[in-house]
Enzyme design. Structure first.
Site, PDB file in Angstrom:
ATOM      1  N   MET A 176      19.274  17.057 -18.028  1.00 59.95           N
ATOM      2  CA  MET A 176      20.434  16.792 -17.175  1.00 59.95           C
ATOM      3  C   MET A 176      21.587  17.753 -17.405  1.00 59.95           C
ATOM      4  O   MET A 176      22.437  17.924 -16.530  1.00 59.95           O
ATOM      5  CB  MET A 176      20.932  15.366 -17.387  1.00 59.95           C
ATOM      6  CG  MET A 176      21.572  15.131 -18.735  1.00 59.95           C
ATOM      7  SD  MET A 176      22.585  13.605 -18.830  1.00 59.95           S
ATOM      8  CE  MET A 176      24.071  14.115 -17.978  1.00 59.95           C
ATOM      9  N   TYR A 177      21.662  18.408 -18.572  1.00 59.76           N
ATOM     10  CA  TYR A 177      22.800  19.268 -18.873  1.00 59.76           C
ATOM     11  C   TYR A 177      22.856  20.441 -17.902  1.00 59.76           C
ATOM     12  O   TYR A 177      21.907  21.233 -17.818  1.00 59.76           O
ATOM     13  CB  TYR A 177      22.731  19.803 -20.303  1.00 59.76           C
ATOM     14  CG  TYR A 177      22.788  18.761 -21.406  1.00 59.76           C
ATOM     15  CD1 TYR A 177      23.271  17.477 -21.174  1.00 59.76           C
ATOM     16  CD2 TYR A 177      22.362  19.073 -22.689  1.00 59.76           C
ATOM     17  CE1 TYR A 177      23.331  16.540 -22.190  1.00 59.76           C
ATOM     18  CE2 TYR A 177      22.417  18.145 -23.713  1.00 59.76           C
ATOM     19  CZ  TYR A 177      22.898  16.876 -23.459  1.00 59.76           C
ATOM     20  OH  TYR A 177      22.943  15.949 -24.470  1.00 59.76           O
ATOM     21  N   SER A 178      23.959  20.547 -17.202  1.00 54.54           N
ATOM     22  CA  SER A 178      24.134  21.590 -16.184  1.00 54.54           C
ATOM     23  C   SER A 178      22.982  21.604 -15.197  1.00 54.54           C
ATOM     24  O   SER A 178      22.577  22.658 -14.699  1.00 54.54           O
ATOM     25  CB  SER A 178      24.304  22.975 -16.823  1.00 54.54           C
ATOM     26  OG  SER A 178      25.535  23.082 -17.501  1.00 54.54           O
ATOM     27  N   ALA A 179      22.433  20.419 -14.930  1.00 52.62           N
ATOM     28  CA  ALA A 179      21.338  20.260 -13.956  1.00 52.62           C
ATOM     29  C   ALA A 179      20.175  21.207 -14.251  1.00 52.62           C
ATOM     30  O   ALA A 179      19.588  21.804 -13.355  1.00 52.62           O
ATOM     31  CB  ALA A 179      21.853  20.474 -12.534  1.00 52.62           C
ATOM     32  N   GLY A 180      19.849  21.334 -15.548  1.00 55.94           N
ATOM     33  CA  GLY A 180      18.710  22.145 -15.952  1.00 55.94           C
ATOM     34  C   GLY A 180      19.070  23.526 -16.446  1.00 55.94           C
ATOM     35  O   GLY A 180      18.268  24.179 -17.127  1.00 55.94           O
TER      36      GLY A 180
END
Length: 342
Positions: free
Chosen positions: A58-62
């Site tokens: 999920m961090y920075s949407a991948g």
């Protein structure tokens, strides 16, 4: 850099784990660093002997996973490092935190969050692709999924390990009874159990000392807590009016920190840390990390947006605290409501 075993496993990790949430794209959160700004920080961490790196899909949407894989392929030998990532939340620029189905007032598309068999199989393949790796060393569930039977989740994670896509599995913040149930389900079915717990634990929030930490120590489960500096709160530069006039971008935009900390007793804890750190000639961060290491933590997961922050973390490994000093730091702690499970 000192090393240790990850719980009861044979896996060797550095006493500090570099959290990769800070690296990705500021499009996700304003304090996140892009590739060019991130590269020297990760390189410096590697040069200091850190071999343990934690990210999440999920961090920075991948994008955090993509940069993690890129940097580690560039700076490290794969067999020497430990790469950890997590799944549960939607992988979307629109998602920042919270239980997925209710995040930001809208629901994500079906099967794009949670811990169903379908979701796990899709997520692990997507993470491997972004990381550019053949396997993940430590694959963790980011949160408990109340909508999926734990038997389904544990069997799917076991199959991921048996398929060679992950070497070990771990869990993150949840109730102790939930973690115990998951472990028992795994043992009863001869499936792979969790070897680590990434929980919410620091000098400003110690509720995990009641149940989860004793459980993990008794069972030989590694403790790798998130937010060892209370999202920067323990560094000593936060103020009660941060939401309006924070000294840093992180301070005035971090809504999660504002919800978790910022009570009068929390600021009193920071004052104790600041006083002792000054007396020892170290930073607040170094002292807060050292306290965790003295509490039997395997490897706190720390974040860094500046090079000196890495050096401050590394210095904690050699900092000695007496039993009296540990007691001083803990004095006056005021119990919190349970926070961080969602």
């Amino acid at each position: 850099m000192q090393t240790t075993r990850l719980g009861n496993t044979g896996l060797v990790v550095s006493r500090l784990c570099l959290g990769m949430m800070t690296y990705g794209t500021p499009k996700w959160r304003p304090w996140v660093l892009d590739e060019d700004a991130s590269r020297p920080l990760v390189k410096h961490a590697v040069e200091q002997g850190i071999n343990f790196f934690d990210t999440a899909d999920m961090y920075s949407a991948g994008e955090s996973e993509a940069l993690t894989g890129k940097f580690l392929r560039e700076f490290c030998r794969r067999e020497e490092i430990v790469v950890a990532t997590k799944l549960f939340h939607p992988v979307s620029m629109a998602f920042s935190s919270g239980i997925a189905p209710k995040a930001n007032g809208h629901r994500p598309p079906p099967n794009t969050s949670g811990l169903s068999r379908k979701r796990i199989f899709h997520a692990v393949d997507a993470s491997l692709k972004r990381l550019g790796l053949d396997y993940i060393d430590l694959y963790q569930i980011h949160r408990w999924d109340p909508a999926t039977p734990i038997e389904e989740t544990m069997e799917a994670l076991h199959d991921v390990v048996k398929a060679g896509k992950a070497r070990y599995i771990g869990a993150s913040s949840m109730w102790a009874w939930q973690f115990a149930k998951a472990q028992q389900v795994a043992r009863a079915n001869r499936w792979t159990p969790f070897v680590s717990m990434q929980n919410h634990y620091n000098l400003a929030y110690r509720e995990e000392e009641r149940e989860m930490i004793p459980l993990c120590k008794d069972q030989g489960v590694a403790l790798i807590p998130w937010s060892p500096l209370a999202r920067g709160f323990l560094a000593g530069n936060r103020r009660a009016d941060d939401a309006k006039a924070g000294a840093t971008s992180r301070a005035n935009t971090d809504e999660i920190a504002l919800k978790l900390y910022y009570r009068a007793s929390d600021f009193a804890t920071v004052e104790r840390v600041t006083a002792m750190a000054a007396a020892k000639g170290v930073s607040n961060a170094t002292l807060a990390y050292a306290w965790l290491l003295h509490k039997g933590i395997t490897a706190p997961i720390f974040g860094a947006s500046k090079l000196p922050q890495i050096d401050q973390a590394v210095a904690a490994v050699e900092l000695k605290l007496s039993a009296d000093e540990v007691t001083q730091l803990e004095a006056g702690y005021e119990p919190h409501p349970v926070l961080g499970h969602s």
